[in-house]
Motif scaffolding. Sequence first.
Motif: not given
Length: 287
Positions: A201-225
């Motif tokens: 998270l200290r980088g200038r852009h999200a790493s591929p692994g970090l992007r995967r975690v973001f998408n996992q969280l967004l999968d949960r958010v989509d279900e909540l929505n």
Amino acid sequence: MNTDEQDVWGSADVSSGKDAGDENFPVGSLLISRRLRPHVHAYYDFARVIDDIVDTDQLDPPAKIARLDAMEAVVHGTRLAPHRADAQTAVRVGQTLRETGVPTTTATDLIVAFRQDAVKNRYDSWEELEEYCRYSANPVGRFLLELHGEDAGTFGPSDALCTALQVLNHLQDCADDLRNLDRCYLPRPWLAQAGASIDDLRGRHASPGLRRVFNQLLDRVDELNRRASLLPGLIRDRRMRMEAAVIVGLSKRLATRLRGEDPVAGRVKLSRADVLAALAGAVRTLV
């Protein structure tokens, strides 16, 4: 006020000066009736101040918790507050709760979450994050529903919406939270499984692994929505139904933006077009 009281309250007024215009989502908007709007603003101002208390660098963790405890006692009417802006928000929300009959827990549950923020800065599971949202976000929706006289059948979809909004906010602020508060809400096992780390998270852009975690969280958010989409149809009050429909629409649009944009590179925000589209979609709930 005696010396012990002064020690609890301290000399620092921690009000940030932020207002409803600084939020992603409408707070006490024109969709709320004029009669109820002052109560919504009293609640919002209190929530903003206790959030500021836990995020300030002017207090150490024990002092933050002592200040939060004092605010809670003022809400309950068991303690007097000094005549300054931050403390008086607890006086006003206490008055609102007594006047309207809305449960006091809709305000004091927020303090449970912020006490946790004072001492906890890492999360180890989605369940831990959900439990945090139960106190930090869900009471806001319940306050609005109780204020409008809605029944308990609305609480489940409202909790889903509020949790979704909280997780979206964590994603928006993930880099700033780590940099400014040394706080990270991303589940650490998810990061490890994705080959990422909090330091990404200290980088200038999200790493591929970090992007995967973001998408996992967004999968949960989509279900909540999806669960939250039921909320407008359950609300009797016409104006509150419209407000809920707008917020559900904005939540979905922000989730979509976070799928396609990088919150590490810069804060992902809703556009004017997003707001107009959410309003247009909400109008259909009134037909």
